[in-house]
Design a protein around this motif. Sequence first.
Motif, PDB file in Angstrom:
ATOM      1  N   ARG A  95      93.246  52.928 100.387  1.00 27.69           N
ATOM      2  CA  ARG A  95      94.317  53.418  99.520  1.00 27.69           C
ATOM      3  C   ARG A  95      95.476  52.441  99.599  1.00 27.69           C
ATOM      4  NH1 ARG A  95      95.278  59.695 100.781  1.00 27.69           N
ATOM      5  NH2 ARG A  95      96.335  59.528  98.761  1.00 27.69           N
ATOM      6  N   ARG A  96      96.116  52.226  98.468  1.00 25.19           N
ATOM      7  CA  ARG A  96      97.235  51.296  98.433  1.00 25.19           C
ATOM      8  C   ARG A  96      98.479  51.976  98.984  1.00 25.19           C
ATOM      9  NH1 ARG A  96      98.147  47.899  93.119  1.00 25.19           N
ATOM     10  NH2 ARG A  96      96.098  47.201  93.851  1.00 25.19           N
ATOM     11  N   ARG A 155      96.003  47.322 100.662  1.00 23.09           N
ATOM     12  CA  ARG A 155      95.304  48.598 100.691  1.00 23.09           C
ATOM     13  C   ARG A 155      94.879  48.862 102.133  1.00 23.09           C
ATOM     14  NH1 ARG A 155      90.493  47.538  97.521  1.00 23.09           N
ATOM     15  NH2 ARG A 155      90.958  45.385  98.068  1.00 23.09           N
ATOM     16  N   SER A 210      91.984  51.601  92.535  1.00 23.05           N
ATOM     17  CA  SER A 210      93.323  51.209  92.956  1.00 23.05           C
ATOM     18  C   SER A 210      94.394  52.152  92.466  1.00 23.05           C
ATOM     19  CB  SER A 210      93.618  49.782  92.448  1.00 23.05           C
ATOM     20  OG  SER A 210      93.528  49.738  91.041  1.00 23.05           O
TER      21      SER A 210
END
Length: 392
Positions: free
Chosen positions: A103-104, A89, A3
Amino acid sequence: MDSGAGTAVGEMFDEMPQEKRARIDAGGEDPPESSWAGLHADALGVVLRFLPCLADRARVRAVCRQWRDAARGRGVAPPLPLLVLPRFRFASLTPGGVLSAARRAWMPPGLDAGNACCVGSSDAWVVGAGQAGGECFIVNAFSHEVRRLPHLGTYDCSLRKVALSASPESAPDWIAVAFMIRWSRPELALWRPGMRSWRVCHHALFAGHIDIAFYQGKLYMLWKFTPCLFAFELGDDEHGVTISRMKDCFIEKLLPTTLGSTHELSCNMVEWHGRLLLIIRYYGGYQARHRVKVKVFVMDLSTNPSVLTEIHSFGSDCIFIGSGGCKSFPAGQHGGVEGDLIYFGPDHYNPHDAFVYSMRDGRTGPIFKPLPCVTHASERNLGFPVWLFPKE
């Protein structure tokens, strides 16, 4: 991907921090001229046509301001869909049919996106809901515009899905319909801009496991485990939007029973080229979820009785099934991207389902390599993924 790898502000879509991008676009900071900046805009448009994955297009836009400006409005086919995972995400579908590492993405300040469920989408808009009757909002994943919805106002409430009649930017009188479980009872709640609170509706036919969708101006509700379909006409009174009429379409009587009598069923509906499709997954029993067969029917609801016609191909199109809604996508506009596929994402009723099904030969395959933690129990309270369909 862990994260922390995607937490840089705004990097999911433009590979540049949001605040820095705003300064550059405003002319307050002008980076050194790149030797690539002089590439003709038409040539850049040709490049974009060979990049169906949104993450790749974002890298192109991140080269310099000239490329970012030239990439807008080039008339290229829309990119492949994204899957929005818990904690906002984002994973991009790749031309090979699997999803990239999640991906955030940056979300506007004031949104508790890290603790909100993703419960619906429309084009580039994502519907988020706080836990236990908290805030509800709609956010554009690219422009970051936010539309606030009323709180549900109760602690014992689980919002499962929100369907939108249109994206907020395309119609001023769009309607949001929420399906929720409150006080252990299924309910539908209706809202449109201008209303101060949700209009909550109760009915004995509101089952605990349903799919909802708008089609040709009506709201449709489909039971998930028994293919019963109901149509709702919406109207207005002094309190706002309301259900004015309900009709049972009786489609369950038109289906073949050769598989359904010995299999577990899971049903969804989706609009495809102006027609409403019924998609049924037949599982070989609850403990044999890996053995799945899919049947697809066109529902003609204009006749009485309704007519179901089984189809075996979408041509070059693909169908995406998820907890926040279902949609078709013209995959054939991208060379090398396989069509005639159905992408199934996990939801409340099929929490471990994440696979792609071929209409041509019935084969199945994974869409995650490896399967991300979206199915972990620790994130179940944050909902399940929803598909997102950006326009460019």
